[in-house]
Write a protein that holds these residues in place. Structure first.
Motif, PDB file in Angstrom:
ATOM      1  N   GLY A   1       1.102  -1.553  -0.416  1.00 21.88           N
ATOM      2  CA  GLY A   1       0.086   0.406  -0.166  1.00 21.88           C
ATOM      3  C   GLY A   1       0.864   1.131  -0.134  1.00 21.88           C
ATOM      4  N   LEU A   2       2.686   1.249  -0.154  1.00 23.97           N
ATOM      5  CA  LEU A   2       2.939   2.362   0.065  1.00 23.97           C
ATOM      6  C   LEU A   2       3.229   2.140  -1.418  1.00 23.97           C
ATOM      7  N   HIS A   3       3.435   3.946  -1.906  1.00 21.62           N
ATOM      8  CA  HIS A   3       3.462   4.635  -3.597  1.00 21.62           C
ATOM      9  C   HIS A   3       4.458   5.052  -3.826  1.00 21.62           C
ATOM     10  N   VAL A   4       5.041   4.822  -5.159  1.00 28.16           N
ATOM     11  CA  VAL A   4       5.673   6.090  -5.477  1.00 28.16           C
ATOM     12  C   VAL A   4       5.039   6.341  -7.117  1.00 28.16           C
ATOM     13  N   LEU A   5       5.338   7.445  -7.084  1.00 29.48           N
ATOM     14  CA  LEU A   5       4.343   7.744  -8.696  1.00 29.48           C
ATOM     15  C   LEU A   5       5.565   8.544  -9.626  1.00 29.48           C
ATOM     16  N   ARG A   6       5.948   7.551 -10.767  1.00 26.91           N
ATOM     17  CA  ARG A   6       6.679   7.948 -11.977  1.00 26.91           C
ATOM     18  C   ARG A   6       6.820   7.191 -12.939  1.00 26.91           C
ATOM     19  N   ALA A   7       6.766   6.248 -12.865  1.00 29.41           N
ATOM     20  CA  ALA A   7       6.692   4.974 -14.189  1.00 29.41           C
ATOM     21  C   ALA A   7       5.529   4.714 -14.755  1.00 29.41           C
ATOM     22  N   HIS A   8       4.695   4.085 -16.257  1.00 35.96           N
ATOM     23  CA  HIS A   8       3.539   4.469 -15.824  1.00 35.96           C
ATOM     24  C   HIS A   8       2.905   3.202 -15.276  1.00 35.96           C
ATOM     25  N   GLU A   9       4.022   2.336 -14.764  1.00 39.54           N
ATOM     26  CA  GLU A   9       4.003   0.999 -14.078  1.00 39.54           C
ATOM     27  C   GLU A   9       3.416   1.726 -12.344  1.00 39.54           C
ATOM     28  N   ASP A  10       3.477   2.203 -11.835  1.00 36.45           N
ATOM     29  CA  ASP A  10       3.277   3.222 -11.002  1.00 36.45           C
ATOM     30  C   ASP A  10       1.958   3.461 -10.559  1.00 36.45           C
ATOM     31  N   ALA A  11       1.449   4.142 -11.771  1.00 31.21           N
ATOM     32  CA  ALA A  11       0.407   4.855 -11.938  1.00 31.21           C
ATOM     33  C   ALA A  11      -0.633   3.685 -12.047  1.00 31.21           C
ATOM     34  N   GLU A  12      -0.324   2.610 -12.692  1.00 26.34           N
ATOM     35  CA  GLU A  12      -1.386   1.526 -13.024  1.00 26.34           C
ATOM     36  C   GLU A  12      -1.320   0.986 -11.659  1.00 26.34           C
ATOM     37  N   THR A  13      -0.060   0.796 -10.943  1.00 31.70           N
ATOM     38  CA  THR A  13      -0.393   0.090  -9.649  1.00 31.70           C
ATOM     39  C   THR A  13      -1.295   0.543  -8.441  1.00 31.70           C
ATOM     40  N   LEU A  14      -1.109   1.877  -8.699  1.00 34.29           N
ATOM     41  CA  LEU A  14      -1.681   3.061  -7.678  1.00 34.29           C
ATOM     42  C   LEU A  14      -3.417   2.720  -8.169  1.00 34.29           C
ATOM     43  N   ARG A  15      -3.721   3.406  -9.268  1.00 33.19           N
ATOM     44  CA  ARG A  15      -5.555   3.440 -10.307  1.00 33.19           C
ATOM     45  C   ARG A  15      -5.546   1.747  -9.790  1.00 33.19           C
ATOM     46  N   ALA A  16      -5.004   0.676  -9.214  1.00 27.56           N
ATOM     47  CA  ALA A  16      -5.999  -0.827  -8.862  1.00 27.56           C
ATOM     48  C   ALA A  16      -6.346  -0.947  -7.128  1.00 27.56           C
ATOM     49  N   GLU A  17      -5.210   0.269  -7.248  1.00 33.79           N
ATOM     50  CA  GLU A  17      -5.938  -0.046  -5.797  1.00 33.79           C
ATOM     51  C   GLU A  17      -6.957   0.934  -5.593  1.00 33.79           C
ATOM     52  N   LEU A  18      -6.967   2.222  -6.554  1.00 33.23           N
ATOM     53  CA  LEU A  18      -7.707   3.169  -5.474  1.00 33.23           C
ATOM     54  C   LEU A  18      -9.446   3.219  -5.346  1.00 33.23           C
ATOM     55  N   ASP A  19      -9.768   1.741  -5.585  1.00 32.36           N
ATOM     56  CA  ASP A  19     -11.265   0.904  -6.193  1.00 32.36           C
ATOM     57  C   ASP A  19     -11.342   0.111  -4.483  1.00 32.36           C
ATOM     58  N   GLY A  20     -10.359  -0.122  -3.711  1.00 34.19           N
ATOM     59  CA  GLY A  20     -10.482   0.026  -1.863  1.00 34.19           C
ATOM     60  C   GLY A  20     -10.296  -0.001  -1.377  1.00 34.19           C
ATOM     61  N   ALA A  21      -9.523   2.051  -1.536  1.00 34.97           N
ATOM     62  CA  ALA A  21      -9.168   2.631  -0.589  1.00 34.97           C
ATOM     63  C   ALA A  21     -10.164   3.235  -0.184  1.00 34.97           C
ATOM     64  N   GLY A  22     -10.122   3.862   1.756  1.00 29.22           N
ATOM     65  CA  GLY A  22     -11.072   4.859   1.946  1.00 29.22           C
ATOM     66  C   GLY A  22     -10.068   6.372   2.580  1.00 29.22           C
ATOM     67  N   ARG A  23      -9.304   5.595   2.810  1.00 31.18           N
ATOM     68  CA  ARG A  23      -8.630   7.393   3.188  1.00 31.18           C
ATOM     69  C   ARG A  23      -7.063   6.613   2.636  1.00 31.18           C
ATOM     70  N   ALA A  24      -6.725   7.732   1.845  1.00 31.81           N
ATOM     71  CA  ALA A  24      -5.150   7.981   1.731  1.00 31.81           C
ATOM     72  C   ALA A  24      -4.278   9.206   2.383  1.00 31.81           C
ATOM     73  N   LEU A  25      -3.333   9.255   2.417  1.00 28.06           N
ATOM     74  CA  LEU A  25      -1.851   9.562   2.855  1.00 28.06           C
ATOM     75  C   LEU A  25      -1.417  10.682   1.658  1.00 28.06           C
ATOM     76  N   ILE A  26      -0.619  11.552   1.257  1.00 26.42           N
ATOM     77  CA  ILE A  26       0.715  11.993   0.303  1.00 26.42           C
ATOM     78  C   ILE A  26       1.100  12.617   1.441  1.00 26.42           C
ATOM     79  N   ILE A  27       2.293  11.968   1.415  1.00 23.93           N
ATOM     80  CA  ILE A  27       3.873  12.076   2.196  1.00 23.93           C
ATOM     81  C   ILE A  27       4.518  13.903   1.022  1.00 23.93           C
ATOM     82  N   GLY A  28       4.426  15.160   1.612  1.00 19.76           N
ATOM     83  CA  GLY A  28       5.107  15.734   0.528  1.00 19.76           C
ATOM     84  C   GLY A  28       3.715  16.447  -0.314  1.00 19.76           C
ATOM     85  N   ALA A  29       3.833  17.984  -0.197  1.00 27.90           N
ATOM     86  CA  ALA A  29       2.691  18.705  -0.991  1.00 27.90           C
ATOM     87  C   ALA A  29       3.343  20.089  -2.411  1.00 27.90           C
ATOM     88  N   GLY A  30       3.667  18.811  -2.917  1.00 24.80           N
ATOM     89  CA  GLY A  30       4.632  19.775  -4.872  1.00 24.80           C
ATOM     90  C   GLY A  30       3.968  19.538  -5.258  1.00 24.80           C
TER      91      GLY A  30
END
Length: 399
Positions: free
Chosen positions: A121-150
């Motif tokens: 459940g810990l992610h980074v986002l740079r590559a397309h594969e990162d975005a695919e994994t993140l999108r797949a997990e959004l359906d089951g997520a209730g609360r997200a924490l984003i570390i870094g407000a860039g």
């Protein structure tokens, strides 16, 4: 048969450079090396339309484009070293590739926070594969924490809120984007996110992550001692240039404290004969004499044109270049022309509580214009940034 021009890095900067070579009439061999298996794609939509499920296609050019332009696209071909004397590149499969000219366009990789446990459940986002994994997990997520407000963190916060996910965003600086846009504008960005329901906490960091017995993240302990629940965590704490493969090459690199990257002159030449650098990885020399990296989409294309012109022996254009970047957050497009600095003087010209326009100045001279939701007002000031414009003149004209 002469060796080709080899471009290492098949992202936007690498692709644009290959395109410019053909556009300029270069007819020799061009090889574009990419370490991913996917053809060149557009990264900005990954944190917005793609992760929200609004688009699946981020491809920059169809496969037939490379055949038509006689550009050899080699995917899954990571470079591991370069011998500038022999003019050869070592590849991960053990082979070598000779080059006539080498163009480094390897971009960035996400920075990690040392000490954080590796949990599901810990992610980074740079590559397309990162975005695919993140999108797949959004359906089951209730609360997200984003570390870094860039920019990445803020764009993801907006995307997650659009998906109905509760969002906490933690930023050690006083405001979002403080290191880029300064605290005054960062405060206006903070207001927008809080208005959208983001639990934004500035001036605090993450001490550790909390996981369940199955090893999936369930929350985080912050440096101020508070605890936040989360079943999805994204690290957005910046990126570092991909230059490790250049170790021992003799190519001059910027110090990590100065942002790292490949040192280059104002057209991309590095310290090694026949070696150039372009895009996010390249610390180009700017008009001020400073060498720094610029991590913006439009600069990749602008640099590619300058580099190819110089590589092929042409004269560099003399027209002033006005940097431009943007970020889409909620229904607001944040746009900037020029070179805003957190140490500049900032004058907010318009602010209706959501949309705003601001002038940046240094020693009384306009350095940048930044607007949120005010595209026309920003873009009409491009010419003012191409010349020396006292900010007082703009303020007087504004009324």
């Amino acid at each position: 048969m002469s060796a080709p021009i080899v471009i290492v890095g098949a992202g936007l900067a690498g692709l644009r450079t290959a395109e410019e070579l053909r556009r300029a009439g270069y007819e020799g061999g061009v090889v574009l090396l990419g370490d991913e298996s996917r053809p060149p794609y557009d990264r900005p939509p990954l944190s917005k339309q793609f992760v929200r499920g609004e688009t699946d296609d981020t491809t920059l050019r169809p496969p037939e484009f490379f055949a038509e332009k006689n550009i050899e696209l080699r995917l899954g071909a990571a470079a591991t070293g370069v011998d500038t004397a022999a003019r050869t590149i070592a590849l991960a499969d053990g082979s070598t590739l000779a080059y006539d000219q080498l163009i480094i366009a390897t971009g960035l990789r996400p920075r990690r926070l040392p000490g954080l446990p590796e949990v599901a459940g810990l992610h980074v986002l740079r590559a397309h594969e990162d975005a695919e994994t993140l999108r797949a997990e959004l359906d089951g997520a209730g609360r997200a924490l984003i570390i870094g407000a860039g920019f990445i963190g803020c764009e993801l916060a907006a995307s997650f809120r659009a998906a109905g996910i509760a969002v906490s965003m933690v930023e050690p600086q006083p405001t979002p984007l403080a290191s880029v846009l300064g605290e005054r504008i960062g405060g206006l960005v903070a207001r927008m996110h809080r208005d959208e329901g983001v639990d934004l906490r500035c001036g605090v960091g993450v001490d550790t992550l909390r996981a369940d017995d199955a090893g999936h993240v369930r929350g985080a302990l912050l440096t101020d001692g508070t605890d936040i629940d989360a079943d999805l965590v994204v690290l957005g704490v910046g990126s570092v240039p991909v230059t490790d493969w250049l170790a021992g090459s003799g190519i001059d690199l910027a110090e990590p404290a100065a942002g790292g990257g490949v040192l280059a002159d104002e057209v991309g030449r590095t310290s090694a004969e026949g070696v150039w650098a372009v895009g996010d990885v390249a610390a180009w020399q700017h008009d001020s004499g400073e060498r720094k990296r610029v991590e913006h989409w439009t600069s990749a294309g602008e640099q590619a044109k300058l580099l190819v012109t110089a590589l092929l022996g042409g004269a560099a254009p003399t027209a002033a270049r006005v940097p431009y970047f943007w970020s889409d957050q909620y229904d607001v497009k944040i746009q900037a022309l020029g070179t805003p600095s957190p140490t500049d003087d900032v004058t907010v010209v318009t602010d209706d509580g959501r949309k705003f326009l601001a002038y940046y100045s240094r020693d009384g001279i306009l350095t940048a214009v930044l607007g949120a939701g005010l595209t026309g007002q920003v873009m009409k000031l491009r010419a003012k940034l191409a010349t020396t414009t006292p900010v007082a003149d703009l303020l007087a004209a504004a009324g």
